[in-house]
Write a protein that holds these residues in place. Sequence first.
Motif, mmCIF file in Angstrom:
data_model
loop_
_atom_site.group_PDB
_atom_site.id
_atom_site.type_symbol
_atom_site.label_atom_id
_atom_site.label_comp_id
_atom_site.label_asym_id
_atom_site.label_seq_id
_atom_site.Cartn_x
_atom_site.Cartn_y
_atom_site.Cartn_z
ATOM 1 N N THR A 102 59.591 -62.799 47.631
ATOM 2 C CA THR A 102 59.921 -61.439 48.075
ATOM 3 C C THR A 102 59.196 -60.399 47.233
ATOM 4 O O THR A 102 58.883 -59.305 47.714
ATOM 5 C CB THR A 102 61.438 -61.172 48.007
ATOM 6 O OG1 THR A 102 61.901 -61.399 46.666
ATOM 7 C CG2 THR A 102 62.196 -62.074 48.978
ATOM 8 N N HIS A 103 58.984 -60.736 45.964
ATOM 9 C CA HIS A 103 58.205 -59.878 45.069
ATOM 10 C C HIS A 103 57.792 -60.716 43.874
ATOM 11 O O HIS A 103 58.157 -61.893 43.788
ATOM 12 C CB HIS A 103 58.991 -58.622 44.677
ATOM 13 C CG HIS A 103 60.271 -58.858 43.919
ATOM 14 N ND1 HIS A 103 61.343 -59.551 44.441
ATOM 15 C CD2 HIS A 103 60.644 -58.493 42.657
ATOM 16 C CE1 HIS A 103 62.324 -59.584 43.563
ATOM 17 N NE2 HIS A 103 61.926 -58.971 42.464
ATOM 18 N N LEU A 104 57.024 -60.112 42.960
ATOM 19 C CA LEU A 104 56.390 -60.913 41.912
ATOM 20 C C LEU A 104 56.974 -60.636 40.532
ATOM 21 O O LEU A 104 56.262 -60.711 39.527
ATOM 22 C CB LEU A 104 54.873 -60.712 41.945
ATOM 23 C CG LEU A 104 54.235 -61.242 43.246
ATOM 24 C CD1 LEU A 104 52.732 -60.981 43.257
ATOM 25 C CD2 LEU A 104 54.526 -62.738 43.434
ATOM 26 N N HIS A 106 59.242 -62.106 37.470
ATOM 27 C CA HIS A 106 59.161 -63.479 36.953
ATOM 28 C C HIS A 106 60.215 -64.408 37.527
ATOM 29 O O HIS A 106 59.989 -65.617 37.614
ATOM 30 C CB HIS A 106 59.279 -63.461 35.425
ATOM 31 C CG HIS A 106 60.613 -63.040 34.908
ATOM 32 N ND1 HIS A 106 61.686 -63.899 34.843
ATOM 33 C CD2 HIS A 106 61.057 -61.847 34.439
ATOM 34 C CE1 HIS A 106 62.719 -63.245 34.349
ATOM 35 N NE2 HIS A 106 62.381 -62.002 34.106
ATOM 36 N N ASP A 107 61.368 -63.855 37.931
ATOM 37 C CA ASP A 107 62.458 -64.710 38.413
ATOM 38 C C ASP A 107 62.348 -65.004 39.917
ATOM 39 O O ASP A 107 63.293 -65.551 40.507
ATOM 40 C CB ASP A 107 63.825 -64.092 38.076
ATOM 41 C CG ASP A 107 63.962 -62.653 38.539
ATOM 42 O OD1 ASP A 107 62.976 -61.892 38.463
ATOM 43 O OD2 ASP A 107 65.062 -62.280 38.995
ATOM 44 N N HIS A 108 61.200 -64.664 40.513
ATOM 45 C CA HIS A 108 61.010 -64.914 41.942
ATOM 46 C C HIS A 108 59.745 -65.724 42.258
ATOM 47 O O HIS A 108 59.525 -66.075 43.415
ATOM 48 C CB HIS A 108 60.971 -63.588 42.714
ATOM 49 C CG HIS A 108 62.285 -62.879 42.642
ATOM 50 N ND1 HIS A 108 63.218 -62.924 43.656
ATOM 51 C CD2 HIS A 108 62.864 -62.174 41.630
ATOM 52 C CE1 HIS A 108 64.298 -62.254 43.285
ATOM 53 N NE2 HIS A 108 64.107 -61.790 42.058
ATOM 54 N N CYS A 109 58.943 -65.992 41.230
ATOM 55 C CA CYS A 109 57.698 -66.731 41.496
ATOM 56 C C CYS A 109 57.400 -67.794 40.440
ATOM 57 O O CYS A 109 56.309 -68.351 40.421
ATOM 58 C CB CYS A 109 56.521 -65.763 41.632
ATOM 59 S SG CYS A 109 56.230 -64.723 40.189
ATOM 60 N N GLY A 210 65.858 -60.715 48.900
ATOM 61 C CA GLY A 210 65.331 -60.643 47.535
ATOM 62 C C GLY A 210 66.215 -59.778 46.650
ATOM 63 O O GLY A 210 67.426 -59.970 46.576
ATOM 64 N N ASP A 211 65.591 -58.791 46.007
ATOM 65 C CA ASP A 211 66.330 -57.922 45.082
ATOM 66 C C ASP A 211 66.617 -56.542 45.672
ATOM 67 O O ASP A 211 66.833 -55.577 44.934
ATOM 68 C CB ASP A 211 65.558 -57.773 43.770
ATOM 69 C CG ASP A 211 65.704 -59.007 42.894
ATOM 70 O OD1 ASP A 211 66.297 -59.999 43.360
ATOM 71 O OD2 ASP A 211 65.217 -58.986 41.751
ATOM 72 N N ALA A 212 66.631 -56.443 47.011
ATOM 73 C CA ALA A 212 67.103 -55.190 47.612
ATOM 74 C C ALA A 212 68.562 -54.956 47.225
ATOM 75 O O ALA A 212 69.020 -53.811 47.128
ATOM 76 C CB ALA A 212 66.949 -55.229 49.130
ATOM 77 N N ALA A 256 68.993 -62.690 46.581
ATOM 78 C CA ALA A 256 68.430 -63.630 45.601
ATOM 79 C C ALA A 256 69.330 -63.876 44.398
ATOM 80 O O ALA A 256 69.082 -64.799 43.634
ATOM 81 C CB ALA A 256 67.070 -63.125 45.126
ATOM 82 N N HIS A 257 70.365 -63.025 44.202
ATOM 83 C CA HIS A 257 71.121 -63.155 42.950
ATOM 84 C C HIS A 257 72.639 -63.146 43.126
ATOM 85 O O HIS A 257 73.356 -63.059 42.136
ATOM 86 C CB HIS A 257 70.723 -62.032 41.983
ATOM 87 C CG HIS A 257 69.297 -62.087 41.532
ATOM 88 N ND1 HIS A 257 68.781 -63.153 40.826
ATOM 89 C CD2 HIS A 257 68.255 -61.218 41.693
ATOM 90 C CE1 HIS A 257 67.495 -62.927 40.563
ATOM 91 N NE2 HIS A 257 67.152 -61.774 41.089
ATOM 92 N N PHE A 258 73.120 -63.197 44.364
ATOM 93 C CA PHE A 258 74.574 -63.158 44.549
ATOM 94 C C PHE A 258 75.202 -64.476 44.078
ATOM 95 O O PHE A 258 74.625 -65.553 44.229
ATOM 96 C CB PHE A 258 74.930 -62.939 46.026
ATOM 97 C CG PHE A 258 74.936 -61.491 46.464
ATOM 98 C CD1 PHE A 258 74.175 -60.530 45.810
ATOM 99 C CD2 PHE A 258 75.697 -61.082 47.570
ATOM 100 C CE1 PHE A 258 74.167 -59.203 46.214
ATOM 101 C CE2 PHE A 258 75.702 -59.750 47.988
ATOM 102 C CZ PHE A 258 74.943 -58.816 47.317
HETATM 103 ZN ZN LIG Z 1 65.346 -60.852 40.677
#
Ligand SMILES: [Zn+2]
Length: 283
Positions: A102-104, A106-109, A210-212, A256-258
């Motif tokens: 969803t974005h770059l 560090h915790d997503h790639c 993602g982190d929306a 991504a974090h719930f």
């Molecule tokens: Zn995140």
Amino acid sequence: MDCVEEHHLNVPLAVLTDDDQFISRRVAQLPSGFFDPATRTFQFSNHSWLLRVDGLTVLVDTCTGNGRKGRGAFFDDLDTPYLERLAAVGVSADSIDVVFCTHLHHDHCGWNTTQADGRWVPTFPNADYLFADEEYRRWDTSDSVRHPNEFNPNVFDECVRPVVDAGLAKLISLPHEISPSLRVESAPGHTVGHAMLCLVSDGVRAYFTGDAFHHPVQLTRPELHLPGCDDLPTAIATRQALITRALDESAFLFPAHFATPHYGHLGIDRDEVCFVPGGARDA
Ligand SMILES: [Zn+2]
């Protein structure tokens, strides 16, 4: 659809809100991972979503990875059985067809790459790795105009560049259709090129956002935020638009974090938007 958790950490809810009336009205009745009244913390889960749709096996966001440095206290030198957890839901690294970040941050790639003979190499050798072009340019270290921020050092060179060098990266302009049921759309603000994956299957809509959103309090009060957004006003506008859309469409959100159960949909209670955890995600 499966959730593959890498790890989670406990974060004080006060970083988002310390409004006790609001917490007791909207958070206290959620599953315990969303708020522990004894410690006043919530679980910040770091996980990937795994989809099997249209004949494709798709991995959404790849967490932080093992043995990373410079990612911060809770993310450095991880040693988690992430790939074993993927295997436990029936998926080997070489059977992933599509990786979408969803974005770059560090915790997503992070699991995009793993170390072999002292080099970072793609973890998923048969996958197309999709990167939204705006997000790619935001972090590309060969571009002297844009640059990584202080909490995301080395990430592009360790987690993205080796994928490009291996010929597995696919830069996409948005919106982008992956398959009849899957489409990538822009959801900017948290980072300038932040994107989300949209699934429409048998009339059910699901958004991998993602982190929306980091916590359900932001569904009721979209102005609440964690630090670190590229463009906070745009991030808030994106949240507001997604809330309206998810309500209108009775869509599921897969952030991504719930905390557990990690996904849900939206309802209205006493004139406020509220989070309804879980539901018939396989419908
Ligand atoms: Zn995140």
